[in-house]
Design a protein around this motif. Structure first.
Motif, mmCIF file in Angstrom:
data_model
loop_
_atom_site.group_PDB
_atom_site.id
_atom_site.type_symbol
_atom_site.label_atom_id
_atom_site.label_comp_id
_atom_site.label_asym_id
_atom_site.label_seq_id
_atom_site.Cartn_x
_atom_site.Cartn_y
_atom_site.Cartn_z
ATOM 1 N N ASP A 1 0.408 -1.059 0.110
ATOM 2 C CA ASP A 1 -0.130 -0.016 -0.303
ATOM 3 C C ASP A 1 0.868 1.637 0.146
ATOM 4 O OD1 ASP A 1 -2.337 -1.423 0.277
ATOM 5 O OD2 ASP A 1 -2.474 -0.999 2.187
ATOM 6 N N ILE A 2 1.680 1.315 1.060
ATOM 7 C CA ILE A 2 2.884 2.475 1.149
ATOM 8 C C ILE A 2 3.445 2.731 -0.287
ATOM 9 C CG2 ILE A 2 4.951 3.598 2.212
ATOM 10 C CD1 ILE A 2 4.365 1.884 4.576
ATOM 11 N N ASN A 3 4.068 1.852 -0.767
ATOM 12 C CA ASN A 3 4.617 1.546 -2.172
ATOM 13 C C ASN A 3 4.291 2.047 -3.078
ATOM 14 O OD1 ASN A 3 7.279 0.765 -1.268
ATOM 15 N ND2 ASN A 3 6.667 -0.991 -1.830
ATOM 16 N N ASN A 4 2.223 1.774 -3.411
ATOM 17 C CA ASN A 4 1.634 2.312 -4.195
ATOM 18 C C ASN A 4 1.064 3.743 -3.902
ATOM 19 O OD1 ASN A 4 1.664 -0.284 -5.755
ATOM 20 N ND2 ASN A 4 -0.410 -1.119 -4.192
ATOM 21 N N ALA A 5 1.626 4.001 -2.771
ATOM 22 C CA ALA A 5 0.972 5.676 -2.888
ATOM 23 C C ALA A 5 1.539 6.401 -3.210
ATOM 24 C CB ALA A 5 0.123 5.773 -1.328
ATOM 25 N N LYS A 6 3.687 5.802 -2.661
ATOM 26 C CA LYS A 6 4.369 6.717 -3.514
ATOM 27 C C LYS A 6 4.652 6.534 -5.025
ATOM 28 C CE LYS A 6 7.909 6.009 0.625
ATOM 29 N NZ LYS A 6 9.509 5.837 0.495
ATOM 30 N N ASN A 7 3.987 5.052 -5.729
ATOM 31 C CA ASN A 7 3.925 5.740 -6.898
ATOM 32 C C ASN A 7 2.942 6.381 -7.592
ATOM 33 O OD1 ASN A 7 6.395 3.087 -6.901
ATOM 34 N ND2 ASN A 7 5.050 2.082 -7.333
ATOM 35 N N THR A 8 1.844 6.623 -6.630
ATOM 36 C CA THR A 8 1.041 7.548 -7.115
ATOM 37 C C THR A 8 1.043 9.030 -6.953
ATOM 38 O OG1 THR A 8 -0.203 7.130 -5.409
ATOM 39 C CG2 THR A 8 -0.944 5.800 -8.220
ATOM 40 N N ASN A 9 1.999 9.493 -5.971
ATOM 41 C CA ASN A 9 2.370 10.658 -5.214
ATOM 42 C C ASN A 9 1.659 11.078 -4.727
ATOM 43 O OD1 ASN A 9 4.633 10.979 -6.706
ATOM 44 N ND2 ASN A 9 3.936 12.032 -8.488
ATOM 45 N N SER A 10 1.046 10.015 -4.022
ATOM 46 C CA SER A 10 0.203 10.812 -2.559
ATOM 47 C C SER A 10 0.336 10.428 -1.466
ATOM 48 C CB SER A 10 -1.440 8.994 -2.717
ATOM 49 O OG SER A 10 -1.747 8.997 -3.970
ATOM 50 N N ILE A 11 1.222 10.758 -1.050
ATOM 51 C CA ILE A 11 2.056 10.630 0.102
ATOM 52 C C ILE A 11 2.819 11.968 0.814
ATOM 53 C CG2 ILE A 11 3.959 10.555 1.830
ATOM 54 C CD1 ILE A 11 2.303 7.604 0.863
ATOM 55 N N GLN A 12 1.923 12.175 1.775
ATOM 56 C CA GLN A 12 1.692 13.520 2.288
ATOM 57 C C GLN A 12 2.933 13.599 3.361
ATOM 58 O OE1 GLN A 12 -2.133 15.763 3.250
ATOM 59 N NE2 GLN A 12 -0.923 16.572 4.974
#
Length: 805
Positions: free
Chosen positions: A115-126
């Motif tokens: 899940d974290i890697n997917n969020a990083k790939n979509t620039n969804s990390i805040q």
């Protein structure tokens, strides 16, 4: 026992053993997921520990840090039905998820890592920083050597967002980190001379900082001048010449235009003027009158004497000694006022020949003008504002049709009338005196109240023109029509709005003059100078005439009116009364009241009353205090002088711009941060139903032969397909890799985005057993249970029949 019985007994015993084994083995299988109602208790984990950071792990001791799950922690799987904000941190190349229930970080499971890697790939990390309003929490955590503040991880590096002023930062602010300038005179000299600039390395690890405000100097040193330096730089060093009129409008000299230009209120000069940071100078001496006269006659508003710029000022009087000035007599407007009598209601162009006019408002009680006779403007004063009913003294003459003499003394005292009782009326007319029940209305004294005939006469008559004070322009507006009351037309009530007297179409209203309807109780003062005109030798007999016409001043109105010349009472029309009139003729010297000559100027001013070119002062005081009708008529045909003199205001503009310098050594900066991303809601997963053993699939029916596409040879029918093989039980799922440590901890591979919460579950597996030798799904568990049950059932039936037969 026969051989057959022995075989039967062995068969039944074997079935019982195998059935029991399968039933027991089905109870120790790991499930890949747990139902919503399932709970897992982590009570069998050994070597559990938590470091002071609050981060927990199933990895045991590694990388010199102790991370583990707390013992006796019960976690409940939940379903995601709305957006979830997942907070995590990264430490030692591993991710840790913050658990809101346990208030700890827990090592991420493989599905959570995905899940974290997917969020990083979509620039969804805040990135989330601990805000500055939680500064104390950060300070305490750093001082106590903690690694977290709630769900924030403490770091000490320069990786934070330096443009974000809302971040809580902790650093060592002791003076030991700052340069002591008192010990470095050479650096101080270089700083003040401009040799040093921000960012310079001053040696010994000190870096120079320059800021534009003292508040930006670190708090630990901004009260100690040994640790910071003030750098002053002149941004202006010049003398500014300017002028201020009576309304406070400023103009300053512009060399490029060779004229004065307006000063805006955001100009520093305007602020300096308000703070009285300037000097006033005048052009002195009689010998310099000529340049002023030349400028006036040529319509110039300045003169330059010896390179110095002076503004030409117009005034109605001269009150300074040794002042160079030019006087211009017979000030007349060349064009008569267009009174527009027959036109719709509108303002007319009025003027002022040099007469100071002031308005004052009075009241007894702001809610009711008659409710308290001894309150407001009447309090502690002998002269009363009232209708006259119920209050009688020499100053109240409501029952007479004529004026009351003797209310005031024959001479002004300190420039204002004095009652016969000895009480001064300066509280009514002096704008510098403040009392209850009084308000000064206008600051601009040259109110344009007057019309002109274009031949030197200036007048106002409320019977012809309505007048109203305009607070926005600080002027008096005069209209081409009079108002009409329920008693008479042409009243003088200048402090009410136009809507009181005229409708929206400009038609006069027949308004009520009752005290509750209009603003009664007010005062007017007028003052000016006049010069006794005539031939200088006095032999022409024309003293007091302009172009063959007698100089006059006239008045008509109610209530009190007193006119003074050179501080002596000339017209005495005091008291609360109906309209009274008076006139002064400066050629004949006659003083007339209501059409009758009552006195002569000679009786009051003496033998030299008509000396040619002599200058005199006129002051008039008018009150509306009877609370009923109010009307006003004034007229002037006088030799009113305009005085012109030269003045300059100068301001030494030597403003400086300050900046502040300090030098420090780099120190560790601590801040707290976490990262987060949102998971979208999914439909909640239902509990898995126990799966039944798969039935072998039936063989496919043979397909019918295809119809021939052409009249050629028919195609052969397809061979019937072979029946499908019965499906095999699911292969056991692969176990999560176990730690190299001896802890028997397996992260559950339940994914948040599948509607579950990532957990850890203890696998009660003996070390000598191979994990991949066990079935891994609930289907496997069901299959083993059925087989075991069948074997035990066969054993029971066999035993029954064996005993029976």
């Amino acid at each position: 026992m026969s051989k057959d019985h022995k075989i039967t007994k062995f068969f039944l015993f074997s079935n019982a053993v195998l059935g029991g084994f399968f039933l027991w083995n089905s109870q120790i299988i790991l499930a890949d997921t747990i139902n919503t109602s399932d709970k897992v208790t982590l009570s069998q984990i050994s070597n559990s520990d938590t470091d002071q950071s609050g981060i927990q792990s199933d990895q045991g001791k590694s990388n010199n840090s102790n991370y583990s799950i707390n013992n006796n922690t019960t976690l409940t799987k939940s379903v995601t039905t709305q957006n979830q904000n997942i907070t995590f941190i990264e430490k030692d190349n591993q991710y840790y998820i913050y658990n809101n229930e346990s208030k700890n970080f827990i090592l991420a499971t493989p599905s959570q890592i995905q899940d974290i890697n997917n969020a990083k790939n979509t620039n969804s990390i805040q990135n989330n920083y601990l805000p500055v309003d939680r500064q104390n929490e950060l300070d305490n955590a750093v001082n106590e050597k903690q690694n977290t503040v709630d769900d924030y991880q403490i770091k000490h590096d320069d990786g934070y967002d330096k443009n974000n002023g809302d971040i809580a930062l902790h650093s060592d602010e002791s003076k030991n980190n700052y340069l002591n300038w008192s010990d470095n005179t050479n650096l101080v000299n270089k700083l003040q001379s401009g040799e040093l600039k921000a960012g310079d390395d001053l040696g010994n690890g000190y870096i120079l900082h320059i800021v534009d405000q003292l508040s930006k100097v670190p708090a630990s040193i901004n009260n100690d001048t040994d640790y910071y330096q003030t750098i002053s730089k002149k941004i202006n060093d010049q003398t500014i010449y300017f002028y201020a009129d009576k309304n406070g409008t400023l103009q300053k000299w512009d060399d490029s235009k060779q004229d004065f230009s307006d000063v805006t209120k955001d100009d520093q000069l305007y602020s300096d003027y308000k703070n009285e940071s300037y000097n006033t100078e005048y052009l002195n001496g009689d010998s310099r009158n000529a340049p002023i006269a030349d400028a006036v006659e040529n319509n110039k508003n300045y003169i330059i004497e010896n390179g110095i710029v002076y503004k030409i000022i117009k005034s109605t009087k001269i009150d300074k000694d040794n002042l160079a000035y030019y006087v211009k007599y017979h000030p007349t407007d060349p064009v008569a006022t267009n009174t527009m009598i027959d036109e719709p209601l509108q303002k007319i162009n009025t003027t002022n020949p040099g007469i100071d006019v002031s308005l004052s408002d009075y009241w007894i009680d702001p809610n009711s003008e008659n409710s308290k006779i001894d309150e407001g403007i009447n309090k502690d004063h002998d002269l009363k504002f009232s209708t006259g009913g119920g209050y009688k003294n020499v100053y109240m003459n409501m029952n007479h049709s004529s004026a009351t003499k003797g209310i005031v003394t024959d001479e002004l005292v300190n420039g204002y009338p004095q009652l016969s009782s000895g009480q001064s009326l300066n509280y009514l007319f002096d704008s510098e005196v403040s009392v209850d029940g009084k308000k000064n209305i206008n600051s601009n004294k040259l109110l344009n109240l007057f019309t002109t005939d274009g031949k030197g006469k200036y007048s106002f008559n409320s019977l012809n023109n309505h007048a109203a004070y305009n607070s926005e322009t600080d002027q008096i507006d005069v209209y081409n029509q009079p108002d009409v009351s329920n008693h008479n037309k042409g009243q003088f009530f200048p402090l009410n709005g136009m809507q009181t007297f005229f409708d929206v179409k400009g038609n006069p209203k027949k308004y009520d003059i009752a005290p509750s309807k209009v603003n009664h109780y007010f005062g007017v003062t007028m003052s000016t100078s006049y010069v006794q005109s005539g031939r200088a030798d006095g032999n022409g007999g024309d003293s007091g005439q302009i172009d063959g016409k007698d100089m006059i001043t006239e008045f008509s109105g109610d209530d009190d009116f007193w006119l003074y010349i050179d501080n002596k009472l000339v017209l005495d029309l005091g008291g609360i009364h109906p309209s009274q009139s008076g006139q002064i003729n400066f050629h004949t010297g006659d003083i007339t009241e209501n059409g009758k000559i009552v006195k002569s100027l000679k009786d009051i001013l003496g033998q030299n009353w008509n000396r040619v070119n002599a200058e005199h002062q006129i002051k008039m005081f008018y009150l509306e205090r009877g609370n009923w009708e109010s009307n006003l008529k004034v007229g002037f045909y006088l030799n009113i002088p305009d005085y012109y003199y030269a003045q300059r205001l100068n301001h030494e503009d030597t403003r400086v711009e300050n900046s502040y310098a300090y030098a420090d050594k780099p120190v560790d900066v601590f801040y707290a941060i976490n990262q987060s991303f949102a998971l979208k809601p999914n439909e909640p997963t239902k509990p898995n139903e126990p799966s039944k053993p798969n039935e072998p699939s039936k063989p496919n029916e043979p397909t019918k032969p295809n119809e021939p596409s052409k009249p050629n040879e028919p195609t052969k029918p397809n061979e019937p397909s072979k029946p499908n093989e019965p499906t095999k039980p699911n292969e056991p799922s692969k176990p999560n890799e176990l730690n190299k440590s001896n802890n028997s901890i397996t992260p559950l591979a339940s994914s948040l985005n599948k509607g579950t919460v990532s957990l850890f579950k203890v696998a009660p597996i003996e070390n000598k057993r191979e994990l991949n030798s066990l079935p891994q799904t609930s289907n496997d568990k069901n299959d083993l249970s059925v087989i075991g049950f069948i074997l035990l059932l066969v054993t029971g039936i066999g035993t029954f029949f064996k005993r029976r037969f």
